[in-house]
Design a protein around this motif. Structure first.
Motif, PDB file in Angstrom:
ATOM      1  N   VAL A 187      51.965  19.359 -80.983  1.00 39.97           N
ATOM      2  CA  VAL A 187      53.424  19.397 -81.160  1.00 39.97           C
ATOM      3  C   VAL A 187      54.050  20.329 -80.126  1.00 39.97           C
ATOM      4  CG1 VAL A 187      55.273  20.099 -82.736  1.00 39.97           C
ATOM      5  CG2 VAL A 187      53.384  18.696 -83.580  1.00 39.97           C
ATOM      6  N   GLU A 188      53.438  21.486 -79.890  1.00 38.84           N
ATOM      7  CA  GLU A 188      53.958  22.401 -78.874  1.00 38.84           C
ATOM      8  C   GLU A 188      53.964  21.732 -77.502  1.00 38.84           C
ATOM      9  OE1 GLU A 188      51.382  25.770 -79.357  1.00 38.84           O
ATOM     10  OE2 GLU A 188      52.478  26.497 -81.127  1.00 38.84           O
ATOM     11  N   TRP A 189      52.917  20.966 -77.201  1.00 40.70           N
ATOM     12  CA  TRP A 189      52.857  20.248 -75.927  1.00 40.70           C
ATOM     13  C   TRP A 189      53.958  19.180 -75.860  1.00 40.70           C
ATOM     14  CZ3 TRP A 189      51.802  15.052 -74.890  1.00 40.70           C
ATOM     15  CH2 TRP A 189      51.653  14.741 -73.540  1.00 40.70           C
ATOM     16  N   LEU A 190      54.147  18.440 -76.953  1.00 40.18           N
ATOM     17  CA  LEU A 190      55.202  17.414 -76.983  1.00 40.18           C
ATOM     18  C   LEU A 190      56.573  18.024 -76.717  1.00 40.18           C
ATOM     19  CD1 LEU A 190      53.949  15.372 -80.076  1.00 40.18           C
ATOM     20  CD2 LEU A 190      54.066  14.530 -77.712  1.00 40.18           C
ATOM     21  N   ILE A 191      56.810  19.210 -77.260  1.00 33.90           N
ATOM     22  CA  ILE A 191      58.078  19.910 -77.019  1.00 33.90           C
ATOM     23  C   ILE A 191      58.180  20.321 -75.553  1.00 33.90           C
ATOM     24  CG2 ILE A 191      59.375  22.031 -77.519  1.00 33.90           C
ATOM     25  CD1 ILE A 191      58.222  21.779 -80.430  1.00 33.90           C
ATOM     26  N   ALA A 192      57.107  20.920 -75.023  1.00 37.42           N
ATOM     27  CA  ALA A 192      57.101  21.368 -73.625  1.00 37.42           C
ATOM     28  C   ALA A 192      57.308  20.203 -72.661  1.00 37.42           C
ATOM     29  CB  ALA A 192      55.793  22.097 -73.311  1.00 37.42           C
ATOM     30  N   GLU A 193      56.803  19.032 -73.037  1.00 39.59           N
ATOM     31  CA  GLU A 193      56.939  17.836 -72.196  1.00 39.59           C
ATOM     32  C   GLU A 193      58.295  17.150 -72.375  1.00 39.59           C
ATOM     33  OE1 GLU A 193      54.409  16.017 -70.127  1.00 39.59           O
ATOM     34  OE2 GLU A 193      53.767  18.113 -70.043  1.00 39.59           O
ATOM     35  N   GLY A 194      59.094  17.646 -73.315  1.00 37.08           N
ATOM     36  CA  GLY A 194      60.398  17.039 -73.571  1.00 37.08           C
ATOM     37  C   GLY A 194      60.310  15.732 -74.342  1.00 37.08           C
ATOM     38  N   ARG A 195      59.189  15.505 -75.008  1.00 34.39           N
ATOM     39  CA  ARG A 195      58.991  14.258 -75.752  1.00 34.39           C
ATOM     40  C   ARG A 195      59.553  14.332 -77.163  1.00 34.39           C
ATOM     41  NH1 ARG A 195      55.751  10.688 -73.058  1.00 34.39           N
ATOM     42  NH2 ARG A 195      54.818  11.530 -71.168  1.00 34.39           N
ATOM     43  N   ILE A 196      59.691  15.552 -77.691  1.00 38.60           N
ATOM     44  CA  ILE A 196      60.393  15.774 -78.956  1.00 38.60           C
ATOM     45  C   ILE A 196      61.215  17.049 -78.807  1.00 38.60           C
ATOM     46  CG2 ILE A 196      58.683  14.607 -80.423  1.00 38.60           C
ATOM     47  CD1 ILE A 196      57.748  17.410 -81.336  1.00 38.60           C
ATOM     48  N   PRO A 197      62.342  17.134 -79.514  1.00 42.40           N
ATOM     49  CA  PRO A 197      63.160  18.347 -79.416  1.00 42.40           C
ATOM     50  C   PRO A 197      62.499  19.526 -80.150  1.00 42.40           C
ATOM     51  CG  PRO A 197      64.202  16.734 -80.874  1.00 42.40           C
ATOM     52  CD  PRO A 197      62.980  16.080 -80.295  1.00 42.40           C
ATOM     53  N   ALA A 198      62.737  20.724 -79.638  1.00 43.86           N
ATOM     54  CA  ALA A 198      62.148  21.924 -80.229  1.00 43.86           C
ATOM     55  C   ALA A 198      62.594  22.142 -81.668  1.00 43.86           C
ATOM     56  CB  ALA A 198      62.498  23.144 -79.386  1.00 43.86           C
ATOM     57  N   ASP A 199      63.774  21.648 -82.012  1.00 46.08           N
ATOM     58  CA  ASP A 199      64.286  21.847 -83.367  1.00 46.08           C
ATOM     59  C   ASP A 199      63.987  20.657 -84.288  1.00 46.08           C
ATOM     60  OD1 ASP A 199      66.012  20.026 -82.200  1.00 46.08           O
ATOM     61  OD2 ASP A 199      67.847  21.060 -82.834  1.00 46.08           O
ATOM     62  N   SER A 200      63.052  19.815 -83.898  1.00 48.73           N
ATOM     63  CA  SER A 200      62.735  18.648 -84.726  1.00 48.73           C
ATOM     64  C   SER A 200      61.988  19.079 -85.985  1.00 48.73           C
ATOM     65  CB  SER A 200      61.876  17.644 -83.948  1.00 48.73           C
ATOM     66  OG  SER A 200      60.548  18.105 -83.864  1.00 48.73           O
ATOM     67  N   PRO A 201      62.157  18.347 -87.072  1.00 45.92           N
ATOM     68  CA  PRO A 201      61.400  18.663 -88.285  1.00 45.92           C
ATOM     69  C   PRO A 201      59.890  18.623 -88.039  1.00 45.92           C
ATOM     70  CG  PRO A 201      63.155  17.104 -88.784  1.00 45.92           C
ATOM     71  CD  PRO A 201      63.110  17.256 -87.284  1.00 45.92           C
ATOM     72  N   MET A 202      59.424  17.767 -87.135  1.00 43.21           N
ATOM     73  CA  MET A 202      57.996  17.680 -86.839  1.00 43.21           C
ATOM     74  C   MET A 202      57.467  19.028 -86.356  1.00 43.21           C
ATOM     75  SD  MET A 202      55.955  15.184 -84.156  1.00 43.21           S
ATOM     76  CE  MET A 202      56.643  13.703 -84.829  1.00 43.21           C
ATOM     77  N   ALA A 203      58.248  19.718 -85.528  1.00 40.68           N
ATOM     78  CA  ALA A 203      57.827  21.011 -85.000  1.00 40.68           C
ATOM     79  C   ALA A 203      57.753  22.056 -86.114  1.00 40.68           C
ATOM     80  CB  ALA A 203      58.787  21.469 -83.908  1.00 40.68           C
ATOM     81  N   ALA A 204      58.777  22.119 -86.932  1.00 44.47           N
ATOM     82  CA  ALA A 204      58.792  23.091 -88.028  1.00 44.47           C
ATOM     83  C   ALA A 204      57.682  22.802 -89.028  1.00 44.47           C
ATOM     84  CB  ALA A 204      60.156  23.075 -88.721  1.00 44.47           C
TER      85      ALA A 204
END
Length: 185
Positions: free
Chosen positions: A130-147
């Protein structure tokens, strides 16, 4: 109120435990489906709560307070995932995830697996993916998936530490590792 779906794996009970269903129902686990893998027991919850953390912690409390059982929660959901799991959780095909892993797509910075590195079914920490997906811009940092990934990872670490007979030793190692990593140590 949001509805959260999560799975808790239990110890201290098996598929042969007498009165399992009634005891869990009486302990307010009527929002869970009792499932078995062999004789192992796990519960699939659909629980309403303000946050995922509150939903999981209340479910753990309910299970472990069931007076007729000696059940203990060992883990919540899977924090280790394979390529198929990553594909399912992200809604992307397994082939696309495999191309990202191999560097044929994206920046080539896909995280390395942490278990079964030499095997045919390597595993990754979901939180790292998930951290990689955020860093790659594939999901937003504030997405429920990240939390949710962070919550699951932290709760599993706490459950593992609680279950360890060597929790004080683990805490000692943790403190030692941190003091060696701090500047000037």
């Amino acid at each position: 109120m949001p509805l959260f779906n999560f799975t808790l794996t239990l110890s201290g009970v098996t598929s042969n435990t007498q009165g399992l269903e009634d005891a869990l129902y009486a302990a307010h686990c009527n929002d869970a489906l009792i499932c078995f893998y062999g004789t192992a027991v796990y519960l699939d919850f659909d629980r309403e709560s303000d946050t995922l953390e509150q939903a999981i912690l209340s479910a753990i409390k309910d299970i472990e307070s069931a007076s007729a059982l000696d059940a203990r929660v060992e883990s919540v959901d899977a924090t280790l995932v394979g390529l198929s799991d990553i594909a399912e959780l992200t809604g992307v095909s397994r082939q696309a995830i495999s191309l990202l892993k191999d560097g044929a797509r994206g920046t080539g910075q896909f995280p390395g697996p942490i278990q079964r590195v030499k095997g045919s079914s390597p595993l990754w920490r979901w939180q790292t993916i998930v951290e990689w997906l955020i860093a790659e811009g594939r999901i937003p940092a504030d997405s429920p998936m990240a939390a949710h990934a962070q919550t699951l990872d932290s709760l599993n670490l706490a459950l593992q530490l609680r279950a360890s007979r060597e929790s004080q030793t683990v805490l000692h190692y943790f403190q030692g590792l941190n003091s060696r990593l701090l500047p000037g140590s």
